[in-house]
Design a protein around this motif. Structure first.
Motif, mmCIF file in Angstrom:
data_model
loop_
_atom_site.group_PDB
_atom_site.id
_atom_site.type_symbol
_atom_site.label_atom_id
_atom_site.label_comp_id
_atom_site.label_asym_id
_atom_site.label_seq_id
_atom_site.Cartn_x
_atom_site.Cartn_y
_atom_site.Cartn_z
ATOM 1 N N VAL A 1 -0.296 -11.202 16.641
ATOM 2 C CA VAL A 1 -0.220 -11.997 17.875
ATOM 3 C C VAL A 1 -1.479 -11.923 18.734
ATOM 4 O O VAL A 1 -1.635 -12.724 19.655
ATOM 5 N N LEU A 2 -2.386 -10.968 18.418
ATOM 6 C CA LEU A 2 -3.607 -10.863 19.218
ATOM 7 C C LEU A 2 -4.863 -11.112 18.382
ATOM 8 O O LEU A 2 -5.563 -12.105 18.584
ATOM 9 N N TRP B 1 1.793 -16.303 26.025
ATOM 10 C CA TRP B 1 0.734 -16.849 25.172
ATOM 11 C C TRP B 1 -0.354 -17.457 26.038
ATOM 12 O O TRP B 1 -0.077 -18.250 26.940
ATOM 13 N N PHE C 1 -2.871 -16.643 22.029
ATOM 14 C CA PHE C 1 -2.698 -15.256 21.627
ATOM 15 C C PHE C 1 -1.969 -14.496 22.720
ATOM 16 O O PHE C 1 -1.816 -14.975 23.847
ATOM 17 N N THR D 1 -5.696 -21.600 18.750
ATOM 18 C CA THR D 1 -4.381 -20.959 18.765
ATOM 19 C C THR D 1 -4.290 -20.010 19.955
ATOM 20 O O THR D 1 -5.249 -19.322 20.283
ATOM 21 N N PRO E 1 -4.925 -14.624 15.966
ATOM 22 C CA PRO E 1 -5.054 -15.883 16.719
ATOM 23 C C PRO E 1 -6.278 -15.926 17.613
ATOM 24 O O PRO E 1 -6.875 -16.989 17.801
ATOM 25 N N PHE E 2 -6.698 -14.777 18.172
ATOM 26 C CA PHE E 2 -7.910 -14.764 18.990
ATOM 27 C C PHE E 2 -9.107 -15.183 18.152
ATOM 28 O O PHE E 2 -9.991 -15.913 18.626
#
Length: 204
Positions: A97-98, A127, A110, A108, A101-102
């Motif tokens: 999730v970090l 998000w 994050f 996207t 996507p970062f």
């Protein structure tokens, strides 16, 4: 916003310039490790402020927000320093999730945390998005461990001997001071200084 010049700010400006020299364009992650209560979070906050002074888009995250809950840790056996080192943090969530996507450069959203460690409770994910050129600064224990080594662009270890049993185990596995891009003695927060590794350190 222009910061008031102090010895600490001047030191951090020099470090920020070094980071920017590696940065160029795109997304970059700076990871800061160190023993328990070594001042990692404050150091990361202050570095973020200096990078923002340089007009970089900067995001902050801490491994504290990626703890496994106590109940989740219990699935890995008795509460021991070894269990905490091995399973205290949800590294899968950190990646999912970090970090991943970062790295996608703005296409996207994050998340910078999944748990409230004070309440030992999961939080509703928030998000967020950012520009394609941005720096993420992450602080936390064990972030320079070998299994996370490929995630970071620039790494900082705060100097200090491990005293907490979990830190002693983690440092025996991989001492962050021997692998970091920069080692900082922050024992006097008003006057931090670089600690240069010797040839033997670099060879490890």
């Amino acid at each position: 916003m222009k910061l008031v010049t102090t010895p600490r700010v001047s030191f951090l400006r020099d470090l920020a310039d070094e980071i920017a020299a590696h940065y160029g364009r795109g997304r970059m992650i700076v990871a800061i490790d160190g023993p328990l209560q070594s001042g990692k979070t404050q150091f990361a906050d202050d570095l973020a402020a200096v990078l923002r002074e340089r007009e970089h888009a900067v995001f902050r995250a801490s491994m504290e927000r990626f703890h496994r809950s106590r109940a989740a840790q219990d699935a890995y056996g008795d509460d021991t320093p070894a269990r905490y080192v091995g399973y205290g943090f949800d590294e899968s969530a950190l990646r999912r999730v970090l970090v991943e996507p970062f790295r996608m450069g703005g296409s996207t959203a994050f998340v910078t945390g999944v748990i409230d460690p004070a309440r030992d409770a999961w939080v509703q994910p928030k998000w967020i998005t950012g520009p394609s050129d941005a720096i993420l600064i992450l602080d936390g224990r064990f972030v320079l461990r070998k299994r996370l080594a490929g995630l970071w662009d620039f790494t900082i270890a705060l100097d200090g001997e491990p005293a907490d049993p979990a830190d002693v185990l983690a440092y025996a596995e991989r001492d962050p001071r021997l692998v970091a891009s920069a080692v900082v003695d922050d024992s006097d927060p008003e006057h931090p200084r670089r600690r240069l590794r010797d040839v033997d350190d670099n060879a490890r």
